[in-house]
Design a protein around this motif. Structure first.
Motif, PDB file in Angstrom:
ATOM      1  N   ASN A  10       8.508  17.248  -6.950  1.00 28.25           N
ATOM      2  CA  ASN A  10       9.813  16.928  -6.370  1.00 28.25           C
ATOM      3  C   ASN A  10      10.435  15.667  -6.969  1.00 28.25           C
ATOM      4  O   ASN A  10      11.363  15.104  -6.406  1.00 28.25           O
ATOM      5  N   LEU A  11       9.915  15.191  -8.097  1.00 27.30           N
ATOM      6  CA  LEU A  11      10.430  13.981  -8.742  1.00 27.30           C
ATOM      7  C   LEU A  11      10.901  14.218 -10.169  1.00 27.30           C
ATOM      8  O   LEU A  11      11.731  13.485 -10.675  1.00 27.30           O
ATOM      9  N   ILE A  12      10.326  15.214 -10.814  1.00 26.13           N
ATOM     10  CA  ILE A  12      10.559  15.440 -12.235  1.00 26.13           C
ATOM     11  C   ILE A  12      10.993  16.885 -12.435  1.00 26.13           C
ATOM     12  O   ILE A  12      10.518  17.780 -11.747  1.00 26.13           O
ATOM     13  N   VAL A  13      11.906  17.097 -13.391  1.00 30.36           N
ATOM     14  CA  VAL A  13      12.232  18.467 -13.772  1.00 30.36           C
ATOM     15  C   VAL A  13      11.852  18.681 -15.228  1.00 30.36           C
ATOM     16  O   VAL A  13      12.019  17.802 -16.069  1.00 30.36           O
ATOM     17  N   SER A  14      11.297  19.836 -15.488  1.00 30.93           N
ATOM     18  CA  SER A  14      10.961  20.248 -16.845  1.00 30.93           C
ATOM     19  C   SER A  14      11.963  21.323 -17.245  1.00 30.93           C
ATOM     20  O   SER A  14      12.162  22.290 -16.510  1.00 30.93           O
ATOM     21  N   ILE A  15      12.599  21.127 -18.384  1.00 35.14           N
ATOM     22  CA  ILE A  15      13.622  22.062 -18.847  1.00 35.14           C
ATOM     23  C   ILE A  15      13.024  22.918 -19.948  1.00 35.14           C
ATOM     24  O   ILE A  15      12.467  22.401 -20.920  1.00 35.14           O
ATOM     25  N   ASN A  16      13.150  24.223 -19.782  1.00 32.50           N
ATOM     26  CA  ASN A  16      12.609  25.178 -20.751  1.00 32.50           C
ATOM     27  C   ASN A  16      13.755  26.004 -21.309  1.00 32.50           C
ATOM     28  O   ASN A  16      14.532  26.581 -20.551  1.00 32.50           O
ATOM     29  N   SER A  17      13.836  26.057 -22.637  1.00 26.45           N
ATOM     30  CA  SER A  17      14.906  26.810 -23.278  1.00 26.45           C
ATOM     31  C   SER A  17      14.516  27.139 -24.708  1.00 26.45           C
ATOM     32  O   SER A  17      13.697  26.448 -25.315  1.00 26.45           O
ATOM     33  N   ASP A  18      15.131  28.175 -25.246  1.00 26.03           N
ATOM     34  CA  ASP A  18      14.973  28.505 -26.655  1.00 26.03           C
ATOM     35  C   ASP A  18      16.117  27.927 -27.478  1.00 26.03           C
ATOM     36  O   ASP A  18      16.139  28.047 -28.697  1.00 26.03           O
ATOM     37  N   ASP A  19      17.087  27.313 -26.802  1.00 27.88           N
ATOM     38  CA  ASP A  19      18.277  26.783 -27.458  1.00 27.88           C
ATOM     39  C   ASP A  19      18.174  25.283 -27.687  1.00 27.88           C
ATOM     40  O   ASP A  19      17.395  24.593 -27.028  1.00 27.88           O
ATOM     41  N   ILE A  20      18.999  24.775 -28.599  1.00 26.74           N
ATOM     42  CA  ILE A  20      19.155  23.336 -28.750  1.00 26.74           C
ATOM     43  C   ILE A  20      20.098  22.888 -27.644  1.00 26.74           C
ATOM     44  O   ILE A  20      21.244  23.330 -27.565  1.00 26.74           O
ATOM     45  N   LEU A  21      19.590  22.045 -26.753  1.00 34.96           N
ATOM     46  CA  LEU A  21      20.365  21.599 -25.603  1.00 34.96           C
ATOM     47  C   LEU A  21      21.022  20.247 -25.839  1.00 34.96           C
ATOM     48  O   LEU A  21      22.025  19.929 -25.219  1.00 34.96           O
ATOM     49  N   ILE A  22      20.424  19.446 -26.711  1.00 37.60           N
ATOM     50  CA  ILE A  22      20.988  18.132 -27.018  1.00 37.60           C
ATOM     51  C   ILE A  22      21.301  18.088 -28.509  1.00 37.60           C
ATOM     52  O   ILE A  22      20.412  18.064 -29.351  1.00 37.60           O
ATOM     53  N   SER A  23      22.603  18.083 -28.810  1.00 35.87           N
ATOM     54  CA  SER A  23      23.035  18.037 -30.205  1.00 35.87           C
ATOM     55  C   SER A  23      23.900  16.819 -30.494  1.00 35.87           C
ATOM     56  O   SER A  23      24.140  16.498 -31.646  1.00 35.87           O
ATOM     57  N   ASP A  24      24.367  16.171 -29.432  1.00 37.90           N
ATOM     58  CA  ASP A  24      25.181  14.966 -29.573  1.00 37.90           C
ATOM     59  C   ASP A  24      25.199  14.237 -28.238  1.00 37.90           C
ATOM     60  O   ASP A  24      24.560  14.670 -27.271  1.00 37.90           O
ATOM     61  N   THR A  25      25.919  13.150 -28.178  1.00 37.10           N
ATOM     62  CA  THR A  25      25.950  12.342 -26.962  1.00 37.10           C
ATOM     63  C   THR A  25      26.511  13.123 -25.783  1.00 37.10           C
ATOM     64  O   THR A  25      25.980  13.053 -24.672  1.00 37.10           O
ATOM     65  N   GLN A  26      27.570  13.894 -26.005  1.00 38.47           N
ATOM     66  CA  GLN A  26      28.187  14.636 -24.906  1.00 38.47           C
ATOM     67  C   GLN A  26      27.250  15.695 -24.338  1.00 38.47           C
ATOM     68  O   GLN A  26      27.152  15.856 -23.119  1.00 38.47           O
ATOM     69  N   SER A  27      26.528  16.397 -25.191  1.00 38.21           N
ATOM     70  CA  SER A  27      25.598  17.418 -24.685  1.00 38.21           C
ATOM     71  C   SER A  27      24.454  16.766 -23.911  1.00 38.21           C
ATOM     72  O   SER A  27      23.964  17.326 -22.926  1.00 38.21           O
ATOM     73  N   ALA A  28      24.038  15.570 -24.332  1.00 36.19           N
ATOM     74  CA  ALA A  28      23.005  14.839 -23.578  1.00 36.19           C
ATOM     75  C   ALA A  28      23.533  14.441 -22.205  1.00 36.19           C
ATOM     76  O   ALA A  28      22.833  14.588 -21.198  1.00 36.19           O
ATOM     77  N   LEU A  29      24.762  13.942 -22.159  1.00 38.80           N
ATOM     78  CA  LEU A  29      25.383  13.584 -20.877  1.00 38.80           C
ATOM     79  C   LEU A  29      25.522  14.805 -19.975  1.00 38.80           C
ATOM     80  O   LEU A  29      25.248  14.734 -18.778  1.00 38.80           O
ATOM     81  N   ASP A  30      25.954  15.931 -20.550  1.00 40.88           N
ATOM     82  CA  ASP A  30      26.095  17.164 -19.774  1.00 40.88           C
ATOM     83  C   ASP A  30      24.768  17.582 -19.164  1.00 40.88           C
ATOM     84  O   ASP A  30      24.708  17.951 -17.984  1.00 40.88           O
TER      85      ASP A  30
END
Length: 118
Positions: A10-30
């Motif tokens: 209940n403290l941490i989330v693990s994100i699982n994806s086959d896609d690139i989720l962080i490609s620039d500052t805006q995608s990291a913020l999103d």
């Protein structure tokens, strides 16, 4: 952007994806704001493969910009992966300094990520 979010303690989330989720500052913020809004969580685990390769080229400036956003918004993050393929001394120094800090970590596996973020 396709991903699944798994809650840990209940403290941490693990994100699982086959896609690139962080490609620039805006995608990291999103990503940060989505996790914060959906799960009210400020600790994230993500795989290295979900971050663009330019992040690991320090001269691009992407890593510094993204790291600063995470610190500014008080979001802690652990990146899981094998970083041994990178030969850049500045990158190795960056990873070393991040791992000595309290906000952003580069680790080998999920167990190390959880330990760093708890």
């Amino acid at each position: 952007m396709n991903y699944t979010i798994t809650e840990i303690n209940n403290l941490i989330v693990s994100i699982n994806s086959d896609d690139i989720l962080i490609s620039d500052t805006q995608s990291a913020l999103d990503l940060m704001m989505t996790v914060n809004y959906e799960k009210s969580c400020s600790r994230i685990i993500i795989d290295k493969n979900n971050i663009c390769e330019e992040f690991f080229i320090l001269s691009s400036g992407i890593a510094g910009e993204i790291l600063q956003k995470f610190i500014n918004y008080h979001i802690k993050m652990a990146v899981i992966g094998d970083f041994s393929k990178y030969t850049s001394k500045p990158l190795h120094d960056f990873i070393y300094e991040c791992n000595r800090g309290r906000d952003f970590f580069f680790v080998n596996n999920l167990e190390q990520a959880i330990e760093k973020l708890l």
